[in-house]
Each structure stands twice: as C-alpha cells, then as structure tokens.
Write an enzyme that holds these catalytic residues in place. Sequence first.
Site: not given
Length: 1620
Positions: A335-336, A1002, A582, A1241
Amino acid sequence: MSAQSLRPIPQLLYSNGQSTKPTSVFAASRGLLFADFIGLCCKSKRTRRRLGASQRLQGLSPKNWASIRAVLDLQRVDNAVDESSDLTPKVANLDDIISERGACGVGFIANLDNIASHQIVRDALVALGCMEHRGGCSADNDSGDGAGLMTSIPWDLFNNWAEKQGIASFDKLHTGVGMVFLPKDDGLMKEAKSAIINVFYQEGLEVLGWRPVPVDASVVGYYARETMPNIQQVFVRVVKEENIDDIERELYICRKLIERAANSEMWGNELYFCSLSNQTIVYKGMLRSEALGRFYYDLQSDLYKSPFAIYHRRYSTNTSPRWPLAQPMRFLGHNGEINTIQGNLNWMQSRETSLKSSVWHGRENEIRPYGNPKASDSANLDSAAELLIRSGRTPDEALMILVPEAYKNHPTLQIKYPEIVDFYDYYKGQMEAWDGPALLLFSDGKTVGACLDRNGLRPARYWRTVDNVVYVASEVGVLPMDESKVIMKGRLGPGMMITADLSAGQVYENTEVKKRVASSNPYGKWVKENLRTLKPVNFLSALVMDNEATLRRQQAYGYSSEDVQMIIETMAAQGKEPTFCMGDDIPLAVLSQRSHMLYDYFKQRFAQVTNPAIDPLREGLVMSLEVNIGRRGNILEVGPQNASQVILSSPVLNEGELESLVRDPYLKAQVLYTFFDIRKGVEGSLERTLNKLCEAADEAVRNGSQLLILSDRSDELEATRPAIPILLAVGAVHQHLIQNGLRMSASIVADTAQCFSTHQFACLIGYGASAICPYLGLETCRQWRLSNKTVNLMRNGKMPTVTIEQAQKNFCKAVKSGLMKILSKMGISLLSSYCGAQIFEIYGLGKDIVDLAFCGSRSSIGGLTLDELARETLSFWVKAFSEDTAKRLENFGFIQFRPGGEYHGNNPEMSKLLHKAVRQKSESAYSVYQQHLANRPVNVLRDLLEFKSDCAPIPVGKVEPASSIVQRFCTGGMSLGAISRETHEAIAIAMNRLGGKSNSGEGGEDPIRWSPLTDVVDGYSPTLPHLKGLQNGDTATSAIKQVASGRFGVTPTFLVNADQLEIKIAQGAKPGEGGQLPGKKVSAYIARLRNSKPGVPLISPPPHHDIYSIEDLAQLIFDLHQVNPKAKVSVKLVAEAGIGTVASGVAKGNADIIQISGHDGGTGASPISSIKHAGGPWELGVTETHQTLIENGLRERVILRVDGGFRSGVDVLMAAAMGADEYGFGSVAMIATGCVMARICHTNNCPVGVASQREELRARFPGVPGDLVNYFLYVAEEVRGILAQLGYEKLDDIIGRTDLLRPRDISLMKTQHIDLSYILSSVGLPKWSSTEIRNQDVHSNGLVLDDILLADPEISDAIDNEKVVSKTIQIYNVDRAVCGRVAGVIAKRYGDTGFAGQLNITFMGSAGQSFGCFLTPGMNIQLVGEANDYVGKGMAGGELVVKPVDSIGFCPEDATIVGNTCLYGATGGQVFVRGKAGERFAVRNSLAQAVVEGTGDHCCEYMTGGCVVVLGKVGRNVAAGMTGGLAYILDEDDTLIPKVNKEIVKVQRVVAPVGQMQLKSLIEAHAEKTGSSKGSSILKEWNKYLPLFWQLVPPSEEDTPEACAEYEETTAGQVTLQSA
C-alpha cells in the site's frame, strides 16, 4: 493515450428502479452487518440503517455512464522484453511510470501455531469487505481496481480435485502450483499452454495436470469482464531437488523462461503468473473486495485451509486497472507509492551484468531482466525482493535492504542496537533505498511480516489474540473481535517491522527482527575496515584568479549579474536561498529570445496526492544528503569487499575535497575534460565530442577507474573550444554506462563552473552525478567577500560580518538546504535515492538530445536539436572573447523586470494600461491594453496557437451575455495575511457583485464578512470602514473557502458558510512546498483569524498531514462533504506530467471540481528556485487532465477549472478550447485593484498597500470593487467578440474543441522544432455540455450514520431547542467522519460557540476514519472501542472520550487505541484517550486540550496553542515547529530529552504552580472520564510523579503563569487556596 487506442464500448444502462442486494454471504453467516457498498466513487444511496436494524441494504442509483477504452492495455506486467534486450539494457521511461499509480488497503492474518483453517481465509475476506472505501472503482462503478488474497497452498482442496480427476494425490514436498492468467481466445490459450509445458519439459519438470479455476463471472463488472483472462492452475512435479529453497528457485527460473518465451508471441501480453510456488498461492482479480470471495468458488470451500492470509484492496489512480496489477504480488502486498521508481529501475538494470550468485549455477542470464517500467511500482519492488529472496536472503533481510529505516540520528538504535546501524551502513552504498510512503506485507510461506516506510506515511495497526492469531491491517475494526481475547494491540511506527515465524510460532517485533538479521555477518567490522569517510578540507582563503579572469569565466559560462548578486552573494551572506515573490512571468527558455543555461529547460517534478511531500524543515531527521562513491559490488554476495567505498557527508565538494578524492588510491580517479572543438564549424561538433567523451569514460571504467571526474576547468579559455553544458556531459556519460552495463563500477563527479544554484545541483545529481565541485561559484563567493564594497558594508555595520571561509560555508549550507527541499518536494528523503532518478520533465529539448543524455524523461513539446543547443552555448562563450564586452556582467532581467532585459508578462506598461482602462471605464483604453497583449513577444505556449473556425461569423447580439460568462470566473487563492484586508475584501465584493467566485486563501475569514451590508452611505460602510466604493447589498464573503495544509482559520462555522471548499494540494508558484507568512505580516488581526500568536512567522507544512495518499484525499473530501453537504469540493493541483492520472484518482475520490494551476502563478513569498523551476504550463496540464478524464469516462463528474497567468479574453477562450469549464485570475485581479508590480510583497513594504499589513501603507490602497467589476466585464465582452467572429453562440459550444486551434505561423529565435500536437489532439467530447456539468448537484456521501442521528426526533429537538439528550449507538469502521454532519448543522445555526444544549452520544465499536471531526461546543462524544486515523480533526469544541471496552485481555495504556494525525488543526475542545495514539498527534493544534497515554513520532508538531498531556512514551522529533501551546510529558525512564526537537521549544520541569494545577486537573478529568488506571495511579502518588513530568515551552508561552515560576509572588495567596 493516443486516439487510436480508443474504441467505442456500448453504453451501460441501469434501470431507475432501486435494485437491492442482500449483504454478502460472509456477513450473513457470522450475524455481522456490513454494507456491501460501492466505494467512494459513486453516488451510491444506502437505504436508511435504523438503529438496531438487522440488515443494511443498498440501492444503486443511475450512474454517470461513459465509455472508456478497454481496461487492459495489456502490456505484460512482468517482463516486456524484446529478444535483443539481453545485450542492451533499456532505460526506464517516465511516461510508462506515471501512467501506473496505486494506493490501497491491506492486511494479514496468521496463526502462530501454524494450524491451517478455513476460518482464516473467511476472516481475510470479511476484512477485505470492510476495506472497500480504501479502494477505487472504474466508471462503471462495478469493476474494482483490484482485490486479492495470498495464502499457503490448500492441498486438501487440490487433492480432492485430483481424486475426482483420477490423478494420484500430490506429493506436497515436490509439487509446484502455478496460478495462471491465460489468453481468453481458445486457440491462443492452447498455444500458451504448450509453450508453458515446453519450458517445464526442458527444465526436467513433469506437468501433472491443468485445473480450470471455478469462477462466477456474473459478479465481475462490465469493464473487468471485457478483459477477464482464462484462469487456470498448473501442477508440476520437481524431482531433482529436495530442499524447499532449491525447489522454489527452480520454479522461479521456469517462470522467467516462460515469460521470456512468451514475449515473442502475439499472446505474450495476455499470459501472467499470479504465483508459481511450492509454498504460496495468490487468488486475485479486477474485482471489488466483496466480490472476490464470490468470484472464486475455491475460497468458499471448507477444504481451502491456510495458516495465514495476506489480503489487499487496490485504488489505482490511473486509467484502466489491469488484472495482473491487482495485488498481492508474488511476495508483497504493497500500500503506497515508490517515488524513486525511475532511479530504482535504472539502477536495477545497471546491476544486471554484475549480479552473480553461486545458487544460480551460472544461470543468472536466464532470470534477467529484474524490472519492467511498464508494470506498477509495486510489481517492480516485488520483483527486486523476489530476486534477493530467491538468491538466499530471508524476506525480512530483503526488505531491510530495499526499504531501510531512518537509522541516522536515531537515539534508540545508536545506543542499544549498534549492529543494526552497521547493517544499514553496509548496504547503504550498494542498494539505493526504494523510497516513498509504503506499508508492505510480505510472505514466502514460512514467514509472514509487515514493514512500514521510514516516514510512517501509511496506517498500520496490529493485534494478537489469546488463541495465538496475529492480525495486521490498514484499519482497526475490519473484523469483529471479542475484545476480551485480545492480548496485544499496537501499531507499526516509521521504519518498523513485525514478523510472524510460522514454523517457530513466534512473533518478532521490530528490533528483534532486525537484530537477528544484522547479527548474521560481521557488518560492523567490514564497515570499519573498508568504508572510508572523506575528511572535510578547509575552504580556500585567497583568490585563485584575478578579477578579470573571473569575469571572463562568468561571461563564458552564462552567469548574469542577477545570478551573482541575487543568488550567489545572498547565499554567501545569509546561508539560505533568496526569497522572491509574484511568480514567474518570463517566457519558457525555449520560447525566449535570450540565451539560457541548459538547466532552465528542466522543471522539477513534485509529489501530488498519490504521495506526500516531506517537510524538510520540521521532519528533516528522516532525510540525509550522504553519498557513497566508488564501485558498487555484487549485492547477491555478502563480503567485506562490497564495503570498500568513500562516504561523503554531502554532494557539495570544495576544491580541497575534490583533490583528496583524486588522490584516493582505491578509486583510481580519471579526469575527463568536457570541451568541444568548433574549428570545423558548429554542425555536428557537439555530437562528435559527446561520443568521444562516452568512449573515453567507457575505457576508463574498463581499466579499473571507480571515479570519473568530468571537468570544464582550464587555465586558458580558448575561443574555438567552448565547454559542453555540464548537464549534457553528465547525462550522456551516465546513460552510456548504464547501456553498457558499467554504471555500477564507477561514480561520476562534476568539477564545473556551470553550477551555482540549488536547481542546477539537483539536475546534475538527478541525471547521475554523485557530487559536484562548483569551483567558479566558490571563487565568486571569495571575490564578493574581498571586494571593497562588501568590506565597507561590513565595516559600517550595514551587513553582518562573515569571514571568507564563512562566506563559502554559507554558500554550501544554502545549497544543501535547498537540495533537501527539492528532494522533499517529491517525497524523497535520501539523496542516494534521488541520484539518477531523473525527477524532472523537459520543456524545449528535442528527441536527439533527450535520447542521448536524458533518456526516459518526458519532453512533450520537442524543441532544440544538438546543433541548436551548441549555438546557444556558443552565444555565451563568445562574450568572453569579444572586444566590446562590458567590464561588468550583463543583467539578463530573468528575475526582475528591467528595460532592455527579458520580457515579463506582468510589466509596468501593462499595469498602467490596465489601470487606465478600469479606472476610467473606457473601452478604447481596454482595446489599447488588448493590443499591447497581442503584440507582445511569444511568452507562453498558447502564444503559438490561433483560432480557426468552420462557421460564418454571427452578430455579437446573438452571443450569450457577459453576465453569464463572468459566472465562470474566479480569483486566485490569495490569503488574507499575504495581501491586505482592503485588497482581500475589495476582490470578494467585486466577485460577489458579478456572480463569480473569490477565494479566501489559506488564512480563514472574519465572520463579519458573511452578511450583506445594509449601512452604506456615499460608498462608505461603518462595518468595513477601510473600504470605499461600496453599495448596499454587497457581501465581502469569499464564495470559495480554502482548506490548506496549515488549516489556519478552518473552523466548523467557516466550513458551513462556504459555497465551495477548496483543498489546496499545491500552489503554482511553489508546488510541493508549504506556505510561509513572515512574522512581521502576522498582525494581531491576522493572528486572531488564524488562532496563532502575533509576530510569530507562520509556516504551513508541505504535505497535508491527512493526505498521504489518494485514499486519504478521498477521506478529506468525504469529511468536507460531511460537514457541509451543500458545498462543492474542489481540489487544486499544479500542472506536471502525469497529472491526468492524478486527476482521475481525484475524480474517483468524489471531488466536484478539479483546478489545474500553471507554474506561472503569483505568490507572496517563495524561494527563487521554486518560483522558476517547478511545475509545468497549464496548457499541457489542462489538456492532459481533460483528455485522461474523458478516456476514463470521468469527465462528466467534475468541473475543470484552470488558472495561471490569465490576462485577457483570448486566454479564456484558449483554455476553453483545451477543455476547461471555469477560469481563474490571480495576479491580474490584484493589478486591477491597484497593484503596481513592485515585487516586494515578501518584505511587507508594498507601496500601494495591496500586500502589506502596515496601517500607514494600507491607507494608500487605491482600489475600489468597481474597478475589478469593470475589468471582468471587459474580459467577458472580449470573449463575446471572439465567439461572434468564430460563429458560436455560447462558451459551451467551444469547450474541448481543440479542432478550433491551429499553430500560428511564427518563427522562434532558437528552434523551429516545437511540437504542439499534444495540445491539439482530441479524444472526443464529454457526454454533457459544460453548463450541465457545472449545474449538477453536489456529490453526496450516500446515507451516513449522521443522517440517522439527525433523523432521531430527540436529537433534532435538542439541536433546535438547545436541550440535553443522551444516546447510545453501534459503530463500524465503515462509518466514517461520524459527528461531522451533526456538527455542521449546529455550526450553521449557532456559530462556533453559540450552542447552549448538550448532545451526549456514546458509540460502541470500531470507528472509521475522522471520528469526531469538526466537533462544536455542546457535543460530548464517547467512544467505547477503538478508532482509526484523524480522530478529532478540526474540532472546535465539545469533548471526545475514547476508551476500550471493559473486558479486555490487554493492558490499555500499552495498546494503540486511536490512529495517526489526531486533532489535526483543532481549534478547541477536550480529548481524553485511554491508550496510545499514532504518529503526529495534535499536529497544528491551535487550542484543543488533550490527554493521551503515549504517542508515536512528531507529537505536537506545528502546534500554535492548546495543551497536550502525554502519560507515557513518545516517539522521536517531539514539538518540531511548535510555536505556541504547552505540552506535559511523563518521562519515567529518562529517555525523553534526545527525542525532543529543541529548535524552538525549551524543556523544563513543571515548576510553576499554575502549570502544576493545569496538569493535575487535566489528569483528574482524564481518570474520571476514561477510568484510566495509569491516571489514577499518578494522582495517588502525585508527589512521586510530578517531578517526572517535563514541560515543553515555546518562546511565546515563556511568560505565561503556567510556564513561569516567577508569577507566584503576586498571586501566591490565591494559589495556595486553590491547591488546598
């Protein structure tokens, strides 16, 4: 995925009537209930499950029908080899690898007394049925992705069959059984059988008989039946061997020979051996898990007995799952996801010539090849393990070699088990780890075991019962258990292993297994005597060249002044990579008119959904940059000579270290110079030189050199001998040695001037270099430090003082941490696995270059030829020799815009024109802006295309109105924090006026923004006083609310107030990395919204800690649909090769919207190399996603949205023609509201207050919502104009119509070989129009337990009227995200804290994932039993108690009772757990309080508030990134201190009286609510235990009364009263 491979498949029709099926046979026979439900993907309705009802039924709803290509593009899984392949190894191809991805649910059951029973097989099938939600279904919702079972051979069943056939009963010792998938066609099947019999006959084996396996084909889904093989068993007798291992080896050789014989036949890809063994057998198929037992009648027979069973349910993200790729494989159930698979395959191939072992008696050639790129990663890992085991290794040893744990800096191993460390050290240089998240179950019939990857990124729980049966599974609760019989419960932690030796009847836990393996040879002695460590050498302290010589070299090798000033000098001064903002808006290197270094054509790949990125900042302890140099021995033989290598602590060498490697007597280093000669002209010169270089390398290795140094150093540069781009040289030599079987014999080191940034180091390592000496980069650092300017700055205190050595050390440090970050993006933790793994895609290099040096990497648009590349290289080289070359380096303008430099999409002229158009509301000004865009140089791929139409133009009046077009627009996810409140709210208001959608980003959202404004006067409102230009009825809410990995501001109320919820998996500007918000941007307001501390920088982790796999993503989508059933859930991905595969998995996971971002998106702050070098163009991403979804019949299920560098209506129409339904605008929306592209920014100094939190700058914000409204209406009008010219009335008519595009007649500077056919191809259109797809209902979770709770009149009354109610109800592991929907209903009505009633609900049983997610205050939930992962995810209040049932056979505080990643992003409430928790307990907890009796690794990671008490042992790396909150940990045996990550927190005893009271009252509550015996005994002897607790205190909590003893003077009186 070419169009030819499609063929129409008749539509599947289901009646609308509800067809009900009873639950499966096994369930009925055990009186168990579980739903036979249809996986995550369909909108299945389950009929109401009443409390206490004895049957759950289910109805099938009409599905979204679709046709896809046949499921089996049967390339042979195991061995696609052509005859010539013995001689020429083929390189693994990325295209093959990315089309096969999988993830799953797995487990095993083993009886330690080695008693075979049918019960074990039955239990395995029951457990498999409870794993259904961990698997995926195809578009027919009935063909599963695969399910299977491995057991020992059921001889009773076979003897019974033999008797009826009149065959003598089988001799168990000497008989092999093969489970074979044969061709469907009778004629071909006979041919295949005779080929098999021939091989057996030649090998001297006697075929005893063929048994057709009895199956019930009616349970197979439609697509799976199309490709269902003829399944038979073959019995053979091995006479000449006595020993089991020899018999197995003989059968292995036979299988390999049969595979080889089959390859030349037309039916070759339809023959597959599931197993051929004397010990084990595999029953598997493309089935849903509950159908496996009904499909194979054998599995229902009481004669089918086995002492163990491994079971597996597959979730394949890609197109068509194939029968052979179902698991278990021959040894492993996996599983992976193996992230390094391309490198692993290449290295395995290079090994083929050197692998020798006496057990094969010289027959090694007959068992090659050992890997196959066309198979899945699991199949390849399986064949590597099989080779080791058949060559005499034990299964546990084979897995320790292939999947080692993170043994460096491991406190327990180093001290107690040095021999295990020696074992790993010995093998580290011989086998690169198969790295990636994985739970592996394995068996050779004698041993059964399980192991977990080094990061513990998959859940694995185990338990043992009194009747000596051991169980391991991905989830608890998959089998009904009598808890009083369970004597042990645990979980596998990172890198751990558990094995059950069936013959000895023993279970060995982690260190016992490894100790046994490691003690078998004197590894420690061999390592000590043969492994040499490279001693660090001091950096040079004086210049090697004068300034002019350095300048000439910088010019010749392609440096620009930006490279020197912004990159090299920043790294030398600060020791870290420079940050910028940016996004990347310059043309792709191949489209640019300026010369670029070769590295700029490569983009880094990154992990998305199918596997997580790693967090190099907080979880760096699993990562390592060590490299071994020298010959790699024959891994099949063990001996001291294999350890003879040199170990480097990192791949960055200085001149002195390179010198010591040259002098090492064993390595016999050979220097090869990399210059090409152009005296006879450029044509062909590069190719000739590369061929000579490869031959020289070949000869050097054959003569015994173990180290090739490729160098472009020379004392004098010559005008006619330019340097080959070093990446080309390294790649070509690496590929040449692989193809000639010599790669294992030597390492490659680059000694080069052409390497100074982290991306360049990564490229060289990814294409085969083991180490690099960046001599010109180091010289540039020295020159900078000694320059007058620097000396003066340091003297005046304008810059921190560094010595010349320190400057070089800083540069290397920055490179190393940059490399860690690049590895971690792909989820790779070891540089040794990254080396040669080619984790890049190429944009703009033609086939001849790729085949020569980068074979196997994807280059989807073609591009430069070798001669064109030679000319580009030459254009740099001549600069060093021309008379008029400036006396300083040229600035190319690649990073920052400058007049005369490289073209930038977002440039000052563009923003001026745009401001003029939207502020004056002037159409003529907008058309000037349009003209500006139309005349720009070619900047992005879509600039190479234009529209053509087959219809006559129509009047604009007939085209759909602008008001309906703008509803398809949304803005980018810019977080409040990165941009100012003014900008964020202005954008939201504008989008709400238009009916488009803005995105919260977020950082959460202020609830004040959720109601419409009613108090506006003259454009101003007292509610939002900082905005102008408002109107009554405006709302500042963001329609799309984002759930990102930091979970900042994600509360139940935030979620229920969204129209759409977006899961941000990656960000276009820096995919594979977390967000970062500098501390100075975290104002008090921002900190309040994010539940964190003002002034403390916020980092969101690179992975979502609850999305380590595709089934985890499906779970988070389920959770969000659960808490807000009215919101569509979107998943944001970034374009890269293979995204179509990922998107199919996301669509199967029940997402409503898939968003594809291009690499050119904007961002607030990010390292330069991430902005420039990761992610791909959205044109390719959208095309691949749209077409893959159509091929898989999934396109109607999801809305496709795209963003990245959109600036005009032309962009919108281009995206529409490529298949997108909705369009996102990011940077341009900010420009329209006032941004002037100052590109600062990240400094918080934005001159117009767009991206700053400083009050005085925010006051300058010029924008009003109306500006943005004007912009979007202009764009919509532009779209209407073009539609009218093309002759179409609405956007619906052109979506997906690539036939309306054609290449523009345009000549590029560098090459005419760009191939756009990929974008222009078409695989057909969706069945529904775009509008129908956009208007469909939100996907549902089907009927869930919460619906039953909410339908209960007492509960609904309690919610409506705030009353108190108590209930008890049964719960199973298939009931997931329980309580989430109830919490959503409460949050919607009362907010996060307003509910005054109480719901006291007790659940009995094993809870599914995300139990108690998003709880709100007033919900008191108790679980008696156990739980899986994500308990209390995002909870905001209330109380959650988990305790075992009363009659248990194990000690509760030693048992694991809840899974991994509990309390992720919790913002309140209390949790009490009697027992241990898994990994990452309370990660990103902001305010919840918890008591637990033990945890795994990474406890309290990223915590920003709240309090965690652990009354027991914890794993390593405690409190990494913990910036707020407190933790109290009981340390009875003095082992805690080395496990704490001391980067931020300080560790102290609990001295403050307030802290002592906090601790005591939490333990009292814990003991009372859970009945914890551990808690009671601590309280009984409080004075003995209190001094054993440690308190972990981050800086922001140091002055609080809980942590600071000095507080007592002022409040001593009260304190004594309270404690009395």
